[in-house]
Write a protein that holds these residues in place. Structure first.
Motif, PDB file in Angstrom:
ATOM      1  N   LEU A   1      14.066   1.514   7.382  1.00 20.81           N
ATOM      2  CA  LEU A   1      13.939   0.146   7.437  1.00 20.81           C
ATOM      3  C   LEU A   1      13.061  -0.994   6.664  1.00 20.81           C
ATOM      4  CD1 LEU A   1      13.969   0.377  11.537  1.00 20.81           C
ATOM      5  CD2 LEU A   1      15.643  -1.222  10.091  1.00 20.81           C
ATOM      6  N   THR A   2      12.712  -2.071   6.374  1.00 22.93           N
ATOM      7  CA  THR A   2      11.859  -2.644   5.406  1.00 22.93           C
ATOM      8  C   THR A   2      11.091  -3.201   6.744  1.00 22.93           C
ATOM      9  OG1 THR A   2      13.615  -3.706   4.152  1.00 22.93           O
ATOM     10  CG2 THR A   2      11.895  -4.393   4.091  1.00 22.93           C
ATOM     11  N   PRO A   3       9.701  -3.151   6.131  1.00 20.91           N
ATOM     12  CA  PRO A   3       8.697  -3.458   7.135  1.00 20.91           C
ATOM     13  C   PRO A   3       8.764  -5.211   7.143  1.00 20.91           C
ATOM     14  CG  PRO A   3       7.869  -2.626   5.337  1.00 20.91           C
ATOM     15  CD  PRO A   3       8.954  -2.077   5.029  1.00 20.91           C
ATOM     16  N   LEU A   4       7.861  -5.472   8.677  1.00 20.64           N
ATOM     17  CA  LEU A   4       7.941  -6.971   7.964  1.00 20.64           C
ATOM     18  C   LEU A   4       6.498  -7.676   9.220  1.00 20.64           C
ATOM     19  CD1 LEU A   4      11.610  -8.460   8.158  1.00 20.64           C
ATOM     20  CD2 LEU A   4      10.382  -8.440   6.309  1.00 20.64           C
TER      21      LEU A   4
ATOM     22  N   VAL B   1       8.334  -4.385  17.296  1.00 26.08           N
ATOM     23  CA  VAL B   1       8.999  -2.485  16.888  1.00 26.08           C
ATOM     24  C   VAL B   1       8.972  -1.810  17.896  1.00 26.08           C
ATOM     25  CG1 VAL B   1       7.861  -0.260  16.788  1.00 26.08           C
ATOM     26  CG2 VAL B   1       7.152  -1.555  14.714  1.00 26.08           C
ATOM     27  N   SER B   2       8.385  -2.454  19.077  1.00 18.52           N
ATOM     28  CA  SER B   2       9.116  -1.813  20.942  1.00 18.52           C
ATOM     29  C   SER B   2       9.963  -2.719  21.224  1.00 18.52           C
ATOM     30  CB  SER B   2       7.657  -2.628  21.309  1.00 18.52           C
ATOM     31  OG  SER B   2       7.538  -4.079  21.479  1.00 18.52           O
ATOM     32  N   GLU B   3      10.653  -4.001  20.813  1.00 18.33           N
ATOM     33  CA  GLU B   3      12.122  -4.222  21.062  1.00 18.33           C
ATOM     34  C   GLU B   3      12.906  -3.435  20.039  1.00 18.33           C
ATOM     35  OE1 GLU B   3      11.467  -8.719  21.066  1.00 18.33           O
ATOM     36  OE2 GLU B   3      11.174  -8.248  19.051  1.00 18.33           O
ATOM     37  N   ALA B   4      12.519  -3.679  18.657  1.00 20.55           N
ATOM     38  CA  ALA B   4      13.958  -2.464  17.755  1.00 20.55           C
ATOM     39  C   ALA B   4      13.883  -1.414  18.441  1.00 20.55           C
ATOM     40  CB  ALA B   4      13.239  -2.378  16.583  1.00 20.55           C
TER      41      ALA B   4
ATOM     42  N   ILE C   1      10.459   4.024  14.981  1.00 21.93           N
ATOM     43  CA  ILE C   1       9.951   2.735  14.037  1.00 21.93           C
ATOM     44  C   ILE C   1       9.724   2.459  13.054  1.00 21.93           C
ATOM     45  CG2 ILE C   1      10.618   0.170  14.311  1.00 21.93           C
ATOM     46  CD1 ILE C   1      13.132   1.239  15.583  1.00 21.93           C
ATOM     47  N   ARG C   2       8.201   3.020  13.740  1.00 21.62           N
ATOM     48  CA  ARG C   2       7.337   3.621  12.191  1.00 21.62           C
ATOM     49  C   ARG C   2       7.747   3.817  11.086  1.00 21.62           C
ATOM     50  NH1 ARG C   2       4.449   2.926  17.060  1.00 21.62           N
ATOM     51  NH2 ARG C   2       3.768   0.840  17.558  1.00 21.62           N
ATOM     52  N   ARG C   3       8.290   5.541  11.747  1.00 16.78           N
ATOM     53  CA  ARG C   3       8.560   6.313  10.759  1.00 16.78           C
ATOM     54  C   ARG C   3       9.562   5.624   9.383  1.00 16.78           C
ATOM     55  NH1 ARG C   3       7.363   9.935  14.545  1.00 16.78           N
ATOM     56  NH2 ARG C   3       9.754   9.894  15.360  1.00 16.78           N
ATOM     57  N   TRP C   4      10.327   4.902  10.314  1.00 19.61           N
ATOM     58  CA  TRP C   4      11.487   4.496   9.424  1.00 19.61           C
ATOM     59  C   TRP C   4      11.109   3.383   8.896  1.00 19.61           C
ATOM     60  CZ3 TRP C   4      15.655   4.310  13.711  1.00 19.61           C
ATOM     61  CH2 TRP C   4      16.176   5.286  14.359  1.00 19.61           C
ATOM     62  N   THR C   5      10.607   2.811   8.834  1.00 23.85           N
ATOM     63  CA  THR C   5      10.223   1.705   7.994  1.00 23.85           C
ATOM     64  C   THR C   5       8.941   1.816   7.051  1.00 23.85           C
ATOM     65  OG1 THR C   5       7.824   0.843   8.990  1.00 23.85           O
ATOM     66  CG2 THR C   5       9.804  -0.181   9.992  1.00 23.85           C
TER      67      THR C   5
ATOM     68  N   SER D   1       2.660 -12.802  14.525  1.00 23.78           N
ATOM     69  CA  SER D   1       1.426 -12.739  14.752  1.00 23.78           C
ATOM     70  C   SER D   1      -0.001 -11.454  13.627  1.00 23.78           C
ATOM     71  CB  SER D   1       1.238 -11.822  16.512  1.00 23.78           C
ATOM     72  OG  SER D   1       2.009 -12.847  17.360  1.00 23.78           O
ATOM     73  N   GLY D   2       1.871 -11.318  13.011  1.00 24.01           N
ATOM     74  CA  GLY D   2       1.313 -10.410  12.089  1.00 24.01           C
ATOM     75  C   GLY D   2       1.291  -8.909  12.658  1.00 24.01           C
ATOM     76  N   ARG D   3       2.309  -8.971  13.793  1.00 32.47           N
ATOM     77  CA  ARG D   3       2.094  -7.548  14.112  1.00 32.47           C
ATOM     78  C   ARG D   3       3.395  -7.101  12.533  1.00 32.47           C
ATOM     79  NH1 ARG D   3       1.929  -8.403  19.799  1.00 32.47           N
ATOM     80  NH2 ARG D   3       1.664 -10.789  19.540  1.00 32.47           N
ATOM     81  N   LEU D   4       4.045  -5.341  13.254  1.00 32.25           N
ATOM     82  CA  LEU D   4       4.601  -5.010  12.588  1.00 32.25           C
ATOM     83  C   LEU D   4       5.879  -5.429  13.870  1.00 32.25           C
ATOM     84  CD1 LEU D   4       5.796  -3.447  10.350  1.00 32.25           C
ATOM     85  CD2 LEU D   4       5.583  -1.240  11.736  1.00 32.25           C
ATOM     86  N   ALA D   5       6.874  -6.387  12.496  1.00 34.10           N
ATOM     87  CA  ALA D   5       8.368  -5.463  12.621  1.00 34.10           C
ATOM     88  C   ALA D   5       9.832  -5.568  11.829  1.00 34.10           C
ATOM     89  CB  ALA D   5       8.269  -7.421  12.847  1.00 34.10           C
ATOM     90  N   VAL D   6      10.503  -6.111  12.221  1.00 30.53           N
ATOM     91  CA  VAL D   6      11.828  -5.217  11.800  1.00 30.53           C
ATOM     92  C   VAL D   6      13.165  -6.762  11.828  1.00 30.53           C
ATOM     93  CG1 VAL D   6      11.282  -3.192  11.615  1.00 30.53           C
ATOM     94  CG2 VAL D   6      13.114  -4.397  13.128  1.00 30.53           C
TER      95      VAL D   6
END
Length: 136
Positions: free
Chosen positions: A29-32, A6-9, A20-24, A36-41
Motif C-alpha cells: 500500500l502507498t503511504p499517505l 490506518v485504523s479504518e483500513a 496495514i503499517r507493514r503493508w505500507t 492531520s498528518g497521520r498515516l493514511a492509505v
C-alpha cells in the motif's frame, strides 16, 4: 481521493493496524498523510487490495448460471419446522441466511459443517454512503 486512516483500513480488511503499517512499509500500500498528518492509505488502492485478497473456495457445483453473486461457505446453522427452514452459511467473513422449504433443505442433505453455495439474484441492491447527501 478518499484517504483512510490506518485504523479504518484495518477494520475494513479485518486485519490489525500493524498489518496495514507493514503493508505500507513493504510497498503493498502507498503511504499517505491525512489532513492531520497521520498515516493514511488511498481508499481505491485499499479496495483493489481487498478484492485481490478476497478468495472464497471454488464453487463445487458445475452448473451454468446467470447469477454472478455466488458465495461458497459452510453451513453453520439450520432451524427447521414442518414447512420452512432457515439455513445459515459462513462465506468467508460474511454470514448469509436463506429461507427455504423444509423439503428443499432435506432434499439437499444440508447439515451443520457441510459445504453449500448461496446464490443471490436480486433486482434491487441498495448502496449507502456516509458521504452522500440526503434529499438532494
Amino acid at each position: 481521493m478518499t484517504k483512510l486512516r490506518v485504523s479504518e483500513a484495518a477494520r475494513f480488511l479485518g486485519v490489525s493496524d500493524d498489518t496495514i503499517r507493514r503493508w505500507t512499509e513493504n510497498g503493498n500500500l502507498t503511504p499517505l498523510k491525512d489532513d492531520s498528518g497521520r498515516l493514511a492509505v488511498d481508499g481505491l488502492e485499499l479496495a483493489h487490495l481487498a478484492r485481490g485478497q478476497a478468495q472464497l473456495p471454488d464453487d463445487p457445483s458445475s452448473a451454468a448460471s446467470s447469477a454472478r453473486n455466488r458465495f461458497v461457505g459452510l453451513v453453520t446453522g439450520i432451524t427447521m419446522d414442518t414447512v420452512m427452514a432457515q439455513v445459515e452459511l459462513q462465506c468467508g467473513p460474511f454470514r448469509v441466511v436463506s429461507l427455504m422449504s423444509s423439503e428443499a433443505a432435506r432434499e439437499m442433505n444440508l447439515e451443520l459443517g457441510s459445504i453449500a453455495t448461496a446464490v443471490v439474484k436480486a433486482t434491487t441492491v441498495i448502496i449507502e454512503s456516509p458521504q452522500g447527501k440526503i434529499g438532494v
